[in-house]
Design a protein around this motif. Structure first.
Motif, mmCIF file in Angstrom:
data_model
loop_
_atom_site.group_PDB
_atom_site.id
_atom_site.type_symbol
_atom_site.label_atom_id
_atom_site.label_comp_id
_atom_site.label_asym_id
_atom_site.label_seq_id
_atom_site.Cartn_x
_atom_site.Cartn_y
_atom_site.Cartn_z
ATOM 1 N N MET A 1 0.850 -1.179 0.000
ATOM 2 C CA MET A 1 0.000 0.000 0.000
ATOM 3 C C MET A 1 0.891 1.234 0.000
ATOM 4 O O MET A 1 1.820 1.330 0.788
ATOM 5 N N VAL A 2 0.588 2.149 -0.876
ATOM 6 C CA VAL A 2 1.413 3.347 -1.057
ATOM 7 C C VAL A 2 1.168 4.328 0.092
ATOM 8 O O VAL A 2 0.023 4.657 0.401
ATOM 9 N N PRO A 3 2.260 4.795 0.730
ATOM 10 C CA PRO A 3 2.090 5.791 1.793
ATOM 11 C C PRO A 3 1.990 7.205 1.225
ATOM 12 O O PRO A 3 2.656 7.542 0.256
ATOM 13 N N ILE A 4 1.145 8.008 1.841
ATOM 14 C CA ILE A 4 1.023 9.427 1.519
ATOM 15 C C ILE A 4 1.769 10.190 2.613
ATOM 16 O O ILE A 4 1.509 9.988 3.799
ATOM 17 N N GLN A 5 2.687 11.065 2.202
ATOM 18 C CA GLN A 5 3.539 11.765 3.164
ATOM 19 C C GLN A 5 3.178 13.228 3.376
ATOM 20 O O GLN A 5 3.754 13.883 4.242
ATOM 21 N N SER A 6 2.237 13.758 2.570
ATOM 22 C CA SER A 6 1.888 15.172 2.708
ATOM 23 C C SER A 6 0.483 15.413 2.168
ATOM 24 O O SER A 6 -0.054 14.594 1.415
ATOM 25 N N LEU A 22 -8.619 5.771 0.930
ATOM 26 C CA LEU A 22 -7.548 6.205 1.818
ATOM 27 C C LEU A 22 -7.747 5.601 3.191
ATOM 28 O O LEU A 22 -8.824 5.739 3.786
ATOM 29 N N LEU A 23 -6.715 4.934 3.692
ATOM 30 C CA LEU A 23 -6.703 4.432 5.062
ATOM 31 C C LEU A 23 -5.948 5.426 5.921
ATOM 32 O O LEU A 23 -4.806 5.772 5.627
ATOM 33 N N VAL A 24 -6.590 5.887 6.982
ATOM 34 C CA VAL A 24 -5.945 6.768 7.953
ATOM 35 C C VAL A 24 -5.615 5.907 9.160
ATOM 36 O O VAL A 24 -6.498 5.279 9.748
ATOM 37 N N LYS A 25 -4.321 5.853 9.500
ATOM 38 C CA LYS A 25 -3.905 5.002 10.611
ATOM 39 C C LYS A 25 -2.936 5.736 11.523
ATOM 40 O O LYS A 25 -2.502 6.843 11.207
ATOM 41 N N THR A 26 -2.626 5.107 12.655
ATOM 42 C CA THR A 26 -1.645 5.651 13.594
ATOM 43 C C THR A 26 -0.631 4.557 13.910
ATOM 44 O O THR A 26 -0.888 3.367 13.707
ATOM 45 N N SER A 30 -3.049 -1.886 16.371
ATOM 46 C CA SER A 30 -3.177 -3.223 15.788
ATOM 47 C C SER A 30 -4.407 -3.343 14.895
ATOM 48 O O SER A 30 -4.382 -4.062 13.891
ATOM 49 N N VAL A 31 -5.484 -2.638 15.232
ATOM 50 C CA VAL A 31 -6.672 -2.662 14.373
ATOM 51 C C VAL A 31 -6.351 -1.991 13.042
ATOM 52 O O VAL A 31 -6.773 -2.463 11.982
ATOM 53 N N CYS A 32 -5.571 -0.917 13.069
ATOM 54 C CA CYS A 32 -5.141 -0.239 11.840
ATOM 55 C C CYS A 32 -4.354 -1.206 10.955
ATOM 56 O O CYS A 32 -4.561 -1.255 9.738
ATOM 57 N N ASP A 33 -3.467 -1.968 11.571
ATOM 58 C CA ASP A 33 -2.666 -2.934 10.809
ATOM 59 C C ASP A 33 -3.551 -4.000 10.183
ATOM 60 O O ASP A 33 -3.330 -4.409 9.047
ATOM 61 N N ALA A 34 -4.563 -4.446 10.906
ATOM 62 C CA ALA A 34 -5.481 -5.461 10.381
ATOM 63 C C ALA A 34 -6.283 -4.918 9.200
ATOM 64 O O ALA A 34 -6.449 -5.603 8.182
ATOM 65 N N VAL A 35 -6.766 -3.690 9.311
ATOM 66 C CA VAL A 35 -7.530 -3.069 8.220
ATOM 67 C C VAL A 35 -6.610 -2.858 7.012
ATOM 68 O O VAL A 35 -7.008 -3.108 5.869
ATOM 69 N N GLN A 37 -4.055 -4.672 6.201
ATOM 70 C CA GLN A 37 -3.851 -5.991 5.600
ATOM 71 C C GLN A 37 -5.059 -6.401 4.753
ATOM 72 O O GLN A 37 -4.903 -6.954 3.665
ATOM 73 N N GLN A 38 -6.251 -6.107 5.240
ATOM 74 C CA GLN A 38 -7.457 -6.415 4.463
ATOM 75 C C GLN A 38 -7.460 -5.654 3.141
ATOM 76 O O GLN A 38 -7.820 -6.214 2.097
ATOM 77 N N LEU A 39 -7.058 -4.392 3.172
ATOM 78 C CA LEU A 39 -6.993 -3.602 1.943
ATOM 79 C C LEU A 39 -5.940 -4.166 0.992
ATOM 80 O O LEU A 39 -6.167 -4.259 -0.213
ATOM 81 N N GLU A 40 -4.800 -4.567 1.533
ATOM 82 C CA GLU A 40 -3.754 -5.153 0.700
ATOM 83 C C GLU A 40 -4.189 -6.487 0.108
ATOM 84 O O GLU A 40 -3.748 -6.864 -0.984
ATOM 85 N N ASP A 41 -5.056 -7.205 0.824
ATOM 86 C CA ASP A 41 -5.525 -8.518 0.367
ATOM 87 C C ASP A 41 -6.721 -8.426 -0.579
ATOM 88 O O ASP A 41 -7.296 -9.451 -0.931
ATOM 89 N N GLY A 42 -7.107 -7.226 -0.965
ATOM 90 C CA GLY A 42 -8.153 -7.083 -1.964
ATOM 91 C C GLY A 42 -9.521 -6.713 -1.450
ATOM 92 O O GLY A 42 -10.525 -7.032 -2.087
ATOM 93 N N ALA A 43 -9.608 -6.020 -0.324
ATOM 94 C CA ALA A 43 -10.910 -5.598 0.199
ATOM 95 C C ALA A 43 -11.617 -4.642 -0.754
ATOM 96 O O ALA A 43 -12.836 -4.593 -0.793
ATOM 97 N N VAL A 44 -10.836 -3.897 -1.533
ATOM 98 C CA VAL A 44 -11.416 -3.060 -2.590
ATOM 99 C C VAL A 44 -11.521 -3.962 -3.812
ATOM 100 O O VAL A 44 -10.518 -4.386 -4.373
ATOM 101 N N GLU A 45 -12.748 -4.269 -4.208
ATOM 102 C CA GLU A 45 -12.966 -5.259 -5.260
ATOM 103 C C GLU A 45 -12.538 -4.785 -6.642
ATOM 104 O O GLU A 45 -12.184 -5.593 -7.489
ATOM 105 N N ASP A 46 -12.566 -3.498 -6.896
ATOM 106 C CA ASP A 46 -12.186 -2.953 -8.194
ATOM 107 C C ASP A 46 -10.673 -2.712 -8.219
ATOM 108 O O ASP A 46 -10.172 -1.833 -7.512
ATOM 109 N N PRO A 47 -9.930 -3.468 -9.036
ATOM 110 C CA PRO A 47 -8.470 -3.315 -9.042
ATOM 111 C C PRO A 47 -7.991 -1.974 -9.602
ATOM 112 O O PRO A 47 -6.829 -1.611 -9.411
#
Length: 105
Positions: A1-6, A22-26, A30-35, A37-47
C-alpha cells in the motif's frame, strides 16, 4: 500500500483519480494494521481503484482538515470529494457497493 507523506500528495491523488480509497492510521494501532492488511488482500474489489494510507503522525494537519479523530478510518473519495467513511470496524461491502454504484452511472 502506497504511503502518503503530505497533503499535497493526497490532493494529487484525489485529483488524478475519479475514485480513491484512503486508510488513515496511527503508529502502534493493531486494528489499523489489520484493516491495512485487508486492503492489501483485496478488500477493494475494483483493481483500478487505488488504495493508499496516511499516518496521522506523518501528516497531522490531515486530522483537522478532514475531521478524522479516530483510527483506523477508511475514506472513499469520488471525484475529489469524500463520499463514504468507515471507522474502527470497516464495512468494506458498503464501500464496494458505493464504488460499483458510481462506476455503473
Amino acid at each position: 500500500m502506497v504511503p502518503i507523506q503530505s497533503l499535497d500528495e493526497f490532493y494529487s491523488l484525489i485529483s488524478d483519480n475519479d475514485v480513491a480509497v484512503l486508510l488513515v492510521k496511527t503508529n502502534g494501532c493493531s486494528v489499523c494494521d489489520a484493516v491495512e492488511q485487508q486492503l492489501e488482500d483485496g478488500a477493494v474489489e475494483d483493481p483500478e481503484v487505488p488504495a493508499v494510507r496516511i499516518k496521522l503522525e506523518d501528516v497531522p494537519e490531515f486530522s483537522g482538515e478532514y475531521l478524522v479523530f479516530s483510527a483506523p478510518t477508511v475514506l472513499l473519495f469520488i471525484e475529489g470529494k469524500e463520499y463514504w467513511r468507515g471507522s474502527r470496524f470497516v464495512r468494506f461491502d458498503e464501500m464496494n457497493q458505493m464504488i460499483s454504484s458510481y462506476k455503473a452511472e
